[in-house]
Design a protein around this motif. Structure first.
Motif, PDB file in Angstrom:
ATOM      1  N   VAL A 149      10.784  -4.342   6.210  1.00  0.00           N
ATOM      2  CA  VAL A 149       9.479  -4.216   6.871  1.00  0.00           C
ATOM      3  C   VAL A 149       9.212  -2.755   7.218  1.00  0.00           C
ATOM      4  O   VAL A 149      10.028  -2.095   7.893  1.00  0.00           O
ATOM      5  N   HIS A 150       8.084  -2.256   6.736  1.00  0.00           N
ATOM      6  CA  HIS A 150       7.622  -0.885   6.984  1.00  0.00           C
ATOM      7  C   HIS A 150       8.551   0.190   6.403  1.00  0.00           C
ATOM      8  O   HIS A 150       8.374   1.374   6.718  1.00  0.00           O
ATOM      9  N   LYS A 151       9.529  -0.194   5.605  1.00  0.00           N
ATOM     10  CA  LYS A 151      10.370   0.790   4.930  1.00  0.00           C
ATOM     11  C   LYS A 151       9.628   1.293   3.690  1.00  0.00           C
ATOM     12  O   LYS A 151       8.956   0.522   2.984  1.00  0.00           O
ATOM     13  N   LYS A 152       9.749   2.597   3.443  1.00  0.00           N
ATOM     14  CA  LYS A 152       9.121   3.156   2.256  1.00  0.00           C
ATOM     15  C   LYS A 152      10.106   3.079   1.098  1.00  0.00           C
ATOM     16  O   LYS A 152      11.197   3.665   1.159  1.00  0.00           O
ATOM     17  N   ILE A 153       9.718   2.354   0.071  1.00  0.00           N
ATOM     18  CA  ILE A 153      10.566   2.157  -1.105  1.00  0.00           C
ATOM     19  C   ILE A 153       9.907   2.817  -2.310  1.00  0.00           C
ATOM     20  O   ILE A 153       8.758   2.506  -2.650  1.00  0.00           O
ATOM     21  N   ALA A 154      10.633   3.731  -2.943  1.00  0.00           N
ATOM     22  CA  ALA A 154      10.150   4.353  -4.183  1.00  0.00           C
ATOM     23  C   ALA A 154      10.638   3.523  -5.366  1.00  0.00           C
ATOM     24  O   ALA A 154      11.836   3.243  -5.480  1.00  0.00           O
ATOM     25  N   LYS A 188       6.542  -6.750   3.480  1.00  0.00           N
ATOM     26  CA  LYS A 188       5.826  -5.741   4.263  1.00  0.00           C
ATOM     27  C   LYS A 188       6.380  -4.329   4.087  1.00  0.00           C
ATOM     28  O   LYS A 188       6.269  -3.482   4.981  1.00  0.00           O
ATOM     29  N   ALA A 189       6.965  -4.065   2.926  1.00  0.00           N
ATOM     30  CA  ALA A 189       7.427  -2.707   2.630  1.00  0.00           C
ATOM     31  C   ALA A 189       6.251  -1.853   2.185  1.00  0.00           C
ATOM     32  O   ALA A 189       5.191  -2.356   1.788  1.00  0.00           O
ATOM     33  N   ILE A 190       6.432  -0.544   2.244  1.00  0.00           N
ATOM     34  CA  ILE A 190       5.451   0.426   1.743  1.00  0.00           C
ATOM     35  C   ILE A 190       6.028   0.984   0.446  1.00  0.00           C
ATOM     36  O   ILE A 190       7.159   1.475   0.421  1.00  0.00           O
ATOM     37  N   VAL A 191       5.253   0.901  -0.631  1.00  0.00           N
ATOM     38  CA  VAL A 191       5.800   1.166  -1.960  1.00  0.00           C
ATOM     39  C   VAL A 191       5.100   2.343  -2.619  1.00  0.00           C
ATOM     40  O   VAL A 191       3.864   2.439  -2.609  1.00  0.00           O
ATOM     41  N   ASN A 235       7.793  -7.850 -10.528  1.00  0.00           N
ATOM     42  CA  ASN A 235       8.262  -8.874  -9.587  1.00  0.00           C
ATOM     43  C   ASN A 235       8.906  -8.243  -8.355  1.00  0.00           C
ATOM     44  O   ASN A 235       8.760  -8.752  -7.234  1.00  0.00           O
ATOM     45  N   ILE A 236       9.618  -7.146  -8.563  1.00  0.00           N
ATOM     46  CA  ILE A 236      10.245  -6.461  -7.426  1.00  0.00           C
ATOM     47  C   ILE A 236       9.183  -5.917  -6.473  1.00  0.00           C
ATOM     48  O   ILE A 236       9.291  -6.063  -5.250  1.00  0.00           O
ATOM     49  N   ILE A 237       8.147  -5.312  -7.027  1.00  0.00           N
ATOM     50  CA  ILE A 237       7.085  -4.766  -6.169  1.00  0.00           C
ATOM     51  C   ILE A 237       6.380  -5.891  -5.404  1.00  0.00           C
ATOM     52  O   ILE A 237       6.075  -5.757  -4.209  1.00  0.00           O
ATOM     53  N   LYS A 238       6.142  -7.009  -6.065  1.00  0.00           N
ATOM     54  CA  LYS A 238       5.510  -8.151  -5.373  1.00  0.00           C
ATOM     55  C   LYS A 238       6.384  -8.628  -4.220  1.00  0.00           C
ATOM     56  O   LYS A 238       5.883  -8.930  -3.134  1.00  0.00           O
ATOM     57  N   SER A 239       7.692  -8.687  -4.455  1.00  0.00           N
ATOM     58  CA  SER A 239       8.613  -9.111  -3.389  1.00  0.00           C
ATOM     59  C   SER A 239       8.631  -8.103  -2.247  1.00  0.00           C
ATOM     60  O   SER A 239       8.674  -8.481  -1.068  1.00  0.00           O
TER      61      SER A 239
END
Length: 431
Positions: free
Chosen positions: A308-313, A342-345, A333-337
């Motif tokens: 949640v709210h973690k920024k994932i590249a 609630k991650a920031i991508v 599928n990973i981005i949808k998950s």
């Protein structure tokens, strides 16, 4: 022979250009006017290394042309390749509506003998259906043959695969059709398998299903390697040196994708179901692959606690390098998950574009990998683009919020990443 290729997608355009390179005069036919105009201008509607140069070469030489004029194209051709899409239906079976449309068009407009060749990936028995559809559409009786000539192209490697194939498979019911197709490929130095149309159709599905099985097998082993602290790369090397097994498709990762494996394995299963036959191994292959991308997400949750709210590249959108194809891509599928959690991508891919379903306030497409990595709590590597190996990871580490790498393709050197100061985890691979 005057050759017509119906359908100017990935398979059709590649087929047309390779036949032109082999010295034949080829016409590409499509109902999509914008696609034809693009090809006429020397540009491809998709990314595939080496093909655009070949397109420009043969537009200039006159060996290839493109048109939307169906009637004239059919009338002027002796050999017609059907290269249209056969997408999956909800039950997993192949949708043959476009193949049927082409067959009906040929039947209506043929003006003499035609050799009709299924290049599209089609279920067993399609040659018989195409024969029936042509006969039903004929307004005047003309002789014809329908043959099967499946393609074995790897996206990203289509040109070398087509110019230097492992084999050419010809499924024909008549000696005349077989001889014509054999003559078409006479300059290629490879084995030619001449068989029945049904056998040729099954060979294509069986080949892709077997390769998909190898991928799912090594991915299952990778999960055990993670538990045992064993490097799956070394396991793959050790078993791959056995010539009965071979090293290809033994690269553990987040699963297969693209336009072929998912669709073809499902279609083969559906064919088996229609004939009251269970292919339980392939059912497991599909199940394993569908869940494989979650293995990387699980590793990230264990490390970060919550997403949640973690920024994932996310580095890489395409299902494999050297293509822009994102169909069934694990990265999607990973981005949808990640969005569900609630991650920031932030996302980067050298050629693939963000699909409409991933256009979201929490997803930022980036022009460079460095831009995607800035301020990130973790990076997920989803496509093994060579350029990602050349990132200055030591410098990038200073700009990340938390130096975590979850390598879904095992492409980076685990020891080197750890020495730089990253927490690095691959799939069945860590330092």
């Amino acid at each position: 022979m005057s050759i017509l290729v119906v359908g100017t997608g990935y398979v059709g355009t590649t087929t047309a250009l390779v036949l032109a390179e082999l010295g034949w005069r080829v016409t590409g036919l499509d109902t999509d006017d914008s696609k034809i105009k693009l090809l006429q201008q020397g540009s491809l509607p998709f990314y595939e290394d080496g093909l655009e140069a070949l397109l420009k070469k043969h537009l200039q030489s006159g060996n290839i042309r493109f048109t939307t004029k169906t009637v004239k194209a059919i009338e002027q051709s002796d050999l017609i390749f059907i290269c249209v899409g056969t997408p999956s239906q909800q039950d997993g079976s192949a949708d043959l509506r476009y193949v049927k449309q082409v067959a009906m068009d040929i039947g209506r407009h043929m003006n003499g003998y035609k050799l009709i060749v299924n290049k599209s990936t089609v279920p067993v028995g399609t040659q018989e259906k195409v024969t029936r559809w042509v006969l039903e559409a004929q307004t005047r009786t003309h002789p014809f043959d329908v043959a099967s000539n499946p393609e074995f192209l790897r996206e990203g490697k289509a040109l070398p695969d087509a110019m230097y194939p492992d084999r050419v498979v010809i499924g024909a019911s008549s000696d005349h059709a077989a001889k014509l197709l054999k003559a078409l490929y006479q300059s290629l130095k490879c084995p030619v398998v001449i068989t029945t149309p049904k056998t040729a159709e099954l060979i294509k599905y069986a080949a892709n299903a077997f390769l998909a099985t190898k991928v799912s097998y090594i991915n299952e082993l990778a999960k055990l390697c993670d538990k045992l602290g064993i490097n799956v790369k070394e396991v793959a090397q050790g078993i791959g040196l056995d010539p009965r097994i071979g090293s290809s498709f033994l690269q553990a990762g987040i699963g297969y994708g693209g336009s072929c494996f998912p669709k073809d394995v499902s279609a083969l299963l559906q064919t088996a179901n229609e004939h009251d036959t269970e292919l339980r191994l392939l059912e497991q292959v599909i199940s394993i692959n569908r869940a494989q991308h979650q293995h990387l997400l699980h590793k990230a949750r264990q490390r970060l606690g919550t997403l949640v709210h973690k920024k994932i590249a996310v580095l890489g959108l395409a299902f494999k390098p050297d293509t822009d194809d994102i169909r069934e891509a694990p990265a999607v599928n990973i981005i949808k998950s990640l969005l569900d959690e609630k991650a920031i991508v932030s996302v980067h891919d050298p050629v693939a574009k963000l699909p409409p379903e991933l256009v979201h306030v929490s997803v930022t497409p980036c022009n460079t990998p460095e831009q995607a990595l800035y301020g990130a709590d973790a990076v997920f590597i989803c496509t093994e683009w060579k350029s990602y190996q050349h990132i200055d990871w030591e410098r990038i580490k200073r700009y990340m919020n938390d130096p975590n790498i979850f390598d879904g393709r095992n492409m980076l050197d685990a020891r080197l990443m750890a020495a730089i100061g990253f927490h690095y985890q691959g799939i069945g691979y860590q330092c």
